[in-house]
Scaffold this motif. Structure first.
Motif, PDB file in Angstrom:
ATOM      1  N   PHE A 180       0.860  -1.185   0.000  1.00 12.17           N
ATOM      2  CA  PHE A 180       0.000   0.000   0.000  1.00 12.17           C
ATOM      3  C   PHE A 180       0.894   1.231   0.000  1.00 12.17           C
ATOM      4  CE2 PHE A 180      -0.084  -2.125   4.249  1.00 12.17           C
ATOM      5  CZ  PHE A 180       0.889  -1.360   4.878  1.00 12.17           C
ATOM      6  N   LEU A 181       0.285   2.398  -0.111  1.00  8.33           N
ATOM      7  CA  LEU A 181       1.015   3.659  -0.041  1.00  8.33           C
ATOM      8  C   LEU A 181       1.020   4.177   1.399  1.00  8.33           C
ATOM      9  CD1 LEU A 181      -0.402   5.472  -3.211  1.00  8.33           C
ATOM     10  CD2 LEU A 181       1.733   4.179  -2.997  1.00  8.33           C
ATOM     11  N   PRO A 182       1.982   5.028   1.761  1.00  8.75           N
ATOM     12  CA  PRO A 182       2.025   5.535   3.141  1.00  8.75           C
ATOM     13  C   PRO A 182       0.755   6.267   3.558  1.00  8.75           C
ATOM     14  CG  PRO A 182       4.086   6.022   2.012  1.00  8.75           C
ATOM     15  CD  PRO A 182       3.147   5.490   0.972  1.00  8.75           C
ATOM     16  N   ASN A 183       0.195   7.076   2.668  1.00 10.73           N
ATOM     17  CA  ASN A 183      -0.983   7.875   3.022  1.00 10.73           C
ATOM     18  C   ASN A 183      -2.296   7.184   2.676  1.00 10.73           C
ATOM     19  OD1 ASN A 183      -0.784   8.042   0.257  1.00 10.73           O
ATOM     20  ND2 ASN A 183      -1.324  10.214   0.134  1.00 10.73           N
ATOM     21  N   GLN A 184      -2.224   5.942   2.245  1.00 11.16           N
ATOM     22  CA  GLN A 184      -3.434   5.221   1.853  1.00 11.16           C
ATOM     23  C   GLN A 184      -4.216   4.771   3.080  1.00 11.16           C
ATOM     24  OE1 GLN A 184      -2.724   1.983  -0.853  1.00 11.16           O
ATOM     25  NE2 GLN A 184      -4.829   1.243  -0.767  1.00 11.16           N
ATOM     26  N   LYS A 185      -5.525   4.947   3.025  1.00  9.25           N
ATOM     27  CA  LYS A 185      -6.380   4.421   4.087  1.00  9.25           C
ATOM     28  C   LYS A 185      -6.390   2.896   4.002  1.00  9.25           C
ATOM     29  CE  LYS A 185      -9.615   8.327   4.345  1.00  9.25           C
ATOM     30  NZ  LYS A 185     -11.022   8.741   4.117  1.00  9.25           N
ATOM     31  N   ILE A 186      -6.183   2.246   5.133  1.00 11.76           N
ATOM     32  CA  ILE A 186      -6.267   0.790   5.175  1.00 11.76           C
ATOM     33  C   ILE A 186      -7.100   0.380   6.385  1.00 11.76           C
ATOM     34  CG2 ILE A 186      -4.038   0.480   4.023  1.00 11.76           C
ATOM     35  CD1 ILE A 186      -2.867  -0.337   6.739  1.00 11.76           C
ATOM     36  N   GLU A 187      -7.794  -0.714   6.234  1.00 12.88           N
ATOM     37  CA  GLU A 187      -8.575  -1.277   7.335  1.00 12.88           C
ATOM     38  C   GLU A 187      -8.526  -2.795   7.218  1.00 12.88           C
ATOM     39  OE1 GLU A 187     -13.157  -1.531   9.077  1.00 12.88           O
ATOM     40  OE2 GLU A 187     -12.678  -0.094   7.487  1.00 12.88           O
ATOM     41  N   PHE A 188      -7.578  -3.365   7.916  1.00 12.29           N
ATOM     42  CA  PHE A 188      -7.456  -4.810   7.924  1.00 12.29           C
ATOM     43  C   PHE A 188      -8.417  -5.392   8.962  1.00 12.29           C
ATOM     44  CE2 PHE A 188      -2.765  -4.384   6.458  1.00 12.29           C
ATOM     45  CZ  PHE A 188      -3.200  -4.119   5.173  1.00 12.29           C
ATOM     46  N   ILE A 189      -8.334  -6.685   9.162  1.00 14.12           N
ATOM     47  CA  ILE A 189      -9.195  -7.356  10.127  1.00 14.12           C
ATOM     48  C   ILE A 189      -8.419  -8.483  10.780  1.00 14.12           C
ATOM     49  CG2 ILE A 189     -10.187  -8.779   8.264  1.00 14.12           C
ATOM     50  CD1 ILE A 189     -12.764  -8.960   9.960  1.00 14.12           C
ATOM     51  N   HIS A 190      -8.619  -8.647  12.062  1.00 16.60           N
ATOM     52  CA  HIS A 190      -7.978  -9.720  12.816  1.00 16.60           C
ATOM     53  C   HIS A 190      -8.454 -11.070  12.288  1.00 16.60           C
ATOM     54  CE1 HIS A 190      -6.839 -12.218  16.270  1.00 16.60           C
ATOM     55  NE2 HIS A 190      -6.152 -11.197  16.760  1.00 16.60           N
ATOM     56  N   ARG A 191      -7.525 -11.987  12.133  1.00 21.81           N
ATOM     57  CA  ARG A 191      -7.854 -13.320  11.612  1.00 21.81           C
ATOM     58  C   ARG A 191      -9.010 -13.970  12.363  1.00 21.81           C
ATOM     59  NH1 ARG A 191      -3.707 -17.477  13.574  1.00 21.81           N
ATOM     60  NH2 ARG A 191      -4.924 -16.969  15.433  1.00 21.81           N
ATOM     61  N   ASP A 192      -9.009 -13.873  13.691  1.00 24.18           N
ATOM     62  CA  ASP A 192     -10.050 -14.537  14.473  1.00 24.18           C
ATOM     63  C   ASP A 192     -11.421 -13.923  14.233  1.00 24.18           C
ATOM     64  OD1 ASP A 192      -7.935 -15.984  15.410  1.00 24.18           O
ATOM     65  OD2 ASP A 192      -7.953 -15.142  17.435  1.00 24.18           O
ATOM     66  N   ASP A 193     -11.450 -12.631  13.905  1.00 24.46           N
ATOM     67  CA  ASP A 193     -12.728 -11.984  13.607  1.00 24.46           C
ATOM     68  C   ASP A 193     -13.277 -12.435  12.256  1.00 24.46           C
ATOM     69  OD1 ASP A 193     -12.514 -10.737  16.014  1.00 24.46           O
ATOM     70  OD2 ASP A 193     -12.101  -8.738  15.220  1.00 24.46           O
ATOM     71  N   VAL A 194     -12.384 -12.745  11.317  1.00 24.33           N
ATOM     72  CA  VAL A 194     -12.837 -13.325  10.047  1.00 24.33           C
ATOM     73  C   VAL A 194     -13.515 -14.664  10.311  1.00 24.33           C
ATOM     74  CG1 VAL A 194     -12.135 -14.229   7.801  1.00 24.33           C
ATOM     75  CG2 VAL A 194     -11.031 -12.187   8.715  1.00 24.33           C
ATOM     76  N   VAL A 195     -12.868 -15.492  11.122  1.00 22.43           N
ATOM     77  CA  VAL A 195     -13.431 -16.798  11.464  1.00 22.43           C
ATOM     78  C   VAL A 195     -14.814 -16.635  12.088  1.00 22.43           C
ATOM     79  CG1 VAL A 195     -13.147 -18.839  12.930  1.00 22.43           C
ATOM     80  CG2 VAL A 195     -11.169 -17.875  11.728  1.00 22.43           C
ATOM     81  N   THR A 196     -14.931 -15.684  13.006  1.00 21.96           N
ATOM     82  CA  THR A 196     -16.213 -15.454  13.676  1.00 21.96           C
ATOM     83  C   THR A 196     -17.282 -15.002  12.691  1.00 21.96           C
ATOM     84  OG1 THR A 196     -15.108 -14.900  15.757  1.00 21.96           O
ATOM     85  CG2 THR A 196     -17.374 -14.138  15.492  1.00 21.96           C
ATOM     86  N   SER A 197     -16.914 -14.118  11.765  1.00 22.31           N
ATOM     87  CA  SER A 197     -17.901 -13.628  10.790  1.00 22.31           C
ATOM     88  C   SER A 197     -18.442 -14.767   9.938  1.00 22.31           C
ATOM     89  CB  SER A 197     -17.282 -12.545   9.900  1.00 22.31           C
ATOM     90  OG  SER A 197     -16.364 -13.086   8.959  1.00 22.31           O
ATOM     91  N   ILE A 198     -17.566 -15.681   9.564  1.00 21.89           N
ATOM     92  CA  ILE A 198     -17.987 -16.817   8.743  1.00 21.89           C
ATOM     93  C   ILE A 198     -18.899 -17.740   9.546  1.00 21.89           C
ATOM     94  CG2 ILE A 198     -17.168 -18.885   7.552  1.00 21.89           C
ATOM     95  CD1 ILE A 198     -14.587 -17.255   6.898  1.00 21.89           C
ATOM     96  N   CYS A 199     -18.455 -18.093  10.741  1.00 25.11           N
ATOM     97  CA  CYS A 199     -19.221 -19.041  11.556  1.00 25.11           C
ATOM     98  C   CYS A 199     -20.552 -18.451  12.022  1.00 25.11           C
ATOM     99  CB  CYS A 199     -18.389 -19.491  12.753  1.00 25.11           C
ATOM    100  SG  CYS A 199     -16.939 -20.475  12.294  1.00 25.11           S
ATOM    101  N   ASN A 200     -20.579 -17.146  12.270  1.00 20.18           N
ATOM    102  CA  ASN A 200     -21.819 -16.511  12.712  1.00 20.18           C
ATOM    103  C   ASN A 200     -22.810 -16.284  11.579  1.00 20.18           C
ATOM    104  OD1 ASN A 200     -20.797 -16.523  15.275  1.00 20.18           O
ATOM    105  ND2 ASN A 200     -20.680 -14.305  15.507  1.00 20.18           N
ATOM    106  N   SER A 201     -22.401 -16.618  10.352  1.00 26.09           N
ATOM    107  CA  SER A 201     -23.335 -16.587   9.225  1.00 26.09           C
ATOM    108  C   SER A 201     -24.173 -17.862   9.149  1.00 26.09           C
ATOM    109  CB  SER A 201     -22.564 -16.409   7.906  1.00 26.09           C
ATOM    110  OG  SER A 201     -21.851 -15.193   7.879  1.00 26.09           O
TER     111      SER A 201
END
Length: 287
Positions: A180-201
Motif C-alpha cells: 500500500f502507499l504511506p498515506n493510503q487508508k487501510i482497514e485490515f481485520i484480525h484473523r479470528d474476527d474473520v473466522v467469527t464472521s464466517i461461523c456466525n453466518s
C-alpha cells in the motif's frame, strides 16, 4: 445445530473455521484436495472428503448438510501468476459446486468467501460501501467477482462475505515492500474476527440473501504509514527502512456497521492485535 461442509477445510483458514464450528456444536464435513494435511481432526465430529471441486467427488460431501462454507480458492500471489489454474478452481470450481447443490441438495445455504479486492484500487481514498461499483483489476479479484455473480444468479440461498486484508496475530518478517502507499487508508481485520464472521453466518436468517463487507472496524481504520510505524516500533526498527509499493493497493476503509450488527464479529481491536504481536515476539525472544 447444523451439518456444515467447509470447502478448503484443511487449509489454514479452513481449519480455524472448522474448529470453531465444532466448538459451537456443529457436525462438520471437510472437503479438500487429496494431498492436503488432515491431521488433527476429530473423527467423531468431522467427516473427511478428499477430491476436486471440478468433478463429482464434491457430491457425496453435500448430501446431508444444511450449510456450505465455500473457502476453497487459489490465492495471491499464485492466483495472479497461474491464471488458468486460478480460473479453473475459483470460477469453474464454484460453478460446479453450485450445480451439484442445485441438483442434489437445493435447500442448502451457501456462505461464499469473497474479497474486497473486487472493488479494485481506491484511487480517491474514500470509504468503500457495498454499493460501490466493482472494478476488479487483477486476475484474483476478477475470479472472485465472477464467482459472486454465479452465486447471486443461482437459486441457492446465499451469503457473500467480501473480506478485507487479514492480519494474523503472530510475528512475521516485514515484507520487502508493503502492499500500500504511506498515506493510503487501510482497514485490515484480525484473523479470528474473520473466522467469527464466517461461523456466525451459519443458521443466521438475517444473513440470508445478503452481501457484507467484512473488516476490522473503526479502531483498524488507519493509514499505511501508521500500520508500518506501529509494526516497526514493536521490532525496534527505524521507519527509514520501510519500502512501499509504487501505487495504491486493494485497501481502503469500509462500511461494515451492518455486517457487524448482524454477525457480531468485530471483537479484536487494533491495539489488541498489536499486543498479540508484541507478546509473540517476546515469546520468540525468550522474554
Amino acid at each position: 445445530m447444523s451439518n456444515v461442509l467447509v470447502t478448503g477445510g484443511a487449509g489454514s483458514m479452513g481449519r480455524l473455521v472448522s474448529e470453531k464450528l465444532i466448538n459451537d456444536g456443529h457436525q462438520v464435513n471437510i472437503f479438500d484436495l487429496p494431498q492436503a494435511n488432515y491431521e488433527g481432526f476429530d473423527n467423531s465430529k468431522t467427516k473427511i472428503f478428499k477430491g476436486n471441486l471440478n468433478d463429482s467427488s464434491i457430491e457425496e460431501s453435500i448430501l446431508e448438510v444444511d450449510t456450505v462454507i465455500h473457502l476453497a480458492a487459489i490465492l495471491p500471489p499464485t492466483a495472479n501468476i497461474n491464471l488458468e489454474l486460478t480460473e479453473k478452481v475459483n470460477v469453474d470450481g464454484t460453478r460446479n459446486l453450485l450445480s451439484c447443490i442445485e441438483k442434489i441438495n437445493p435447500n442448502i445455504h451457501i456462505i461464499f468467501s469473497s474479497s474486497v479486492s473486487i472493488y479494485g484500487k481506491n484511487l480517491d481514498n474514500s470509504t468503500i460501501h457495498l454499493d460501490n461499483t466493482a472494478n476488479p483489476d487483477d486476475h484474483y479479484a476478477k475470479t472472485k467477482y465472477d464467482s459472486e455473480v454465479l452465486v447471486e444468479r443461482s437459486n441457492i440461498n446465499h451469503t457473500i462475505l467480501r473480506i478485507s486484508g487479514v492480519s494474523i496475530p503472530v510475528f512475521q518478517e516485514p515484507p520487502s515492500e508493503w502492499p500500500f502507499l504511506p498515506n493510503q487508508k487501510i482497514e485490515f481485520i484480525h484473523r479470528d474476527d474473520v473466522v467469527t464472521s464466517i461461523c456466525n453466518s451459519v443458521n443466521n436468517k438475517e444473513a440470508y440473501g445478503q452481501m457484507f463487507n467484512i473488516s476490522g472496524g473503526k479502531s483498524w481504520q488507519i493509514t499505511g504509514e501508521k500500520y508500518v510505524k506501529d509494526y516497526f516500533e514493536i521490532l525496534e526498527v527505524d521507519m527509514e527502512n520501510a519500502l512501499y509499493q509504487k501505487e495504491e493497493g486493494h485497501f481502503s476503509w469500509y462500511q461494515s456497521s451492518k455486517s457487524n450488527k448482524i454477525l457480531q464479529y468485530q471483537n479484536n481491536n487494533y491495539e489488541n492485535y498489536l499486543a498479540q504481536i508484541r507478546q509473540d515476539l517476546n515469546n520468540l525472544m525468550g522474554e
